[in-house]
Motif scaffolding. Structure first.
Motif, PDB file in Angstrom:
ATOM      1  N   TRP A 149      36.940  13.548  52.803  1.00  0.00           N
ATOM      2  CA  TRP A 149      38.022  13.341  51.829  1.00  0.00           C
ATOM      3  C   TRP A 149      38.322  14.494  51.011  1.00  0.00           C
ATOM      4  CZ3 TRP A 149      41.235  10.590  49.626  1.00  0.00           C
ATOM      5  CH2 TRP A 149      41.598  10.552  48.348  1.00  0.00           C
ATOM      6  N   LEU A 193      41.812   8.477  55.498  1.00  0.00           N
ATOM      7  CA  LEU A 193      41.516   9.318  54.067  1.00  0.00           C
ATOM      8  C   LEU A 193      42.755  10.052  53.896  1.00  0.00           C
ATOM      9  CD1 LEU A 193      37.687  10.230  54.549  1.00  0.00           C
ATOM     10  CD2 LEU A 193      38.881   8.685  52.943  1.00  0.00           C
ATOM     11  N   GLN A 234      35.906   5.931  49.199  1.00  0.00           N
ATOM     12  CA  GLN A 234      36.677   7.136  48.945  1.00  0.00           C
ATOM     13  C   GLN A 234      38.216   6.870  49.074  1.00  0.00           C
ATOM     14  OE1 GLN A 234      35.044   9.894  51.767  1.00  0.00           O
ATOM     15  NE2 GLN A 234      33.956  10.932  50.164  1.00  0.00           N
TER      16      GLN A 234
END
Length: 215
Positions: free
Chosen positions: A124, A154, A186
């Motif tokens: 991330w 991501l 995330q």
């Protein structure tokens, strides 16, 4: 005792459902964006090469060696204009980005086309900083098959028009099953990461280097 067993059983079942669901979502929504064929890769600004283990003598471990070699191949083939080496440099005696950069330079990549990101502490961080710090809008993420879906997911969450290029099958598929659960969190909540001054990917990569390598 029966109640305790029932509660434990329900918790295990719920955890299993969450893990399975997270994996299905991540894989399905990235499946068409991942390829192992260089000819299928659309031209992009940069190949993002996430870091992995670098040995104590500064040589690349097997996983990251596959990634760097694949990124260099995309560069030579004209699929990407730049390489972004993003990895862990969280302590003075451990430096993934410089080792990756040096390998790319040794392979003949022009120095101005190699960027380094020293705060790619996880996938991330790598993707969010690629967008926010380096201004990346289109990229090819180069990683192994087990991690490709999560990396692409991501990168999309970070705002990058992305494809995934499979560099090999090294890596731990079992570990990735759990990593996708964290990854989907995330991608959903998009936590802040360490920022920094802008380093445009369209410029000279050498401005991102902490030190000029000794030749």
């Amino acid at each position: 005792m029966r109640i305790l067993v029932l509660v434990v059983g329900v918790c295990v079942l719920l955890a299993t459902v969450v893990v399975v669901a997270a994996n299905v979502v991540v894989v399905r929504r990235t499946d068409e964006l991942v390829t192992s064929e260089a000819s299928a890769v659309r031209p992009a600004q940069v190949a993002i090469v996430p870091g992995s283990l670098v040995r104590s003598d500064g040589t690349l471990g097997g996983v990251v060696r596959q990634r760097v070699d694949a990124g260099v191949a995309l560069y030579r083939g004209g699929r990407v204009e730049k390489l972004l080496m993003s990895g862990d440099n969280g302590r003075p005696d451990y430096n993934e980005p410089d080792a990756m950069r040096d390998a790319a330079l040794a392979a003949g990549v022009a120095p101005e086309d190699v960027f380094t990101d020293y705060a790619g502490f996880d996938t991330w961080h790598t993707m969010r900083r690629a967008h926010d710090v380096f201004g990346v809008t289109s990229a090819v993420v180069v990683t192994q098959a087990p991690a490709a879906a999560r990396a692409v997911d991501l990168a999309r969450a970070a705002g990058v028009d992305v494809q995934g290029f499979v560099a090999g099958d090294r890596g731990r598929a079992g570990r990735e099953v759990l990593a996708r659960v964290r990854g989907i969190g995330q991608a959903t909540f998009r936590p802040d990461v360490l920022g920094g001054p802008a380093i445009p990917i369209t410029g000279d990569g050498r401005v991102s280097w902490a030190e000029v390598p000794v030749r």
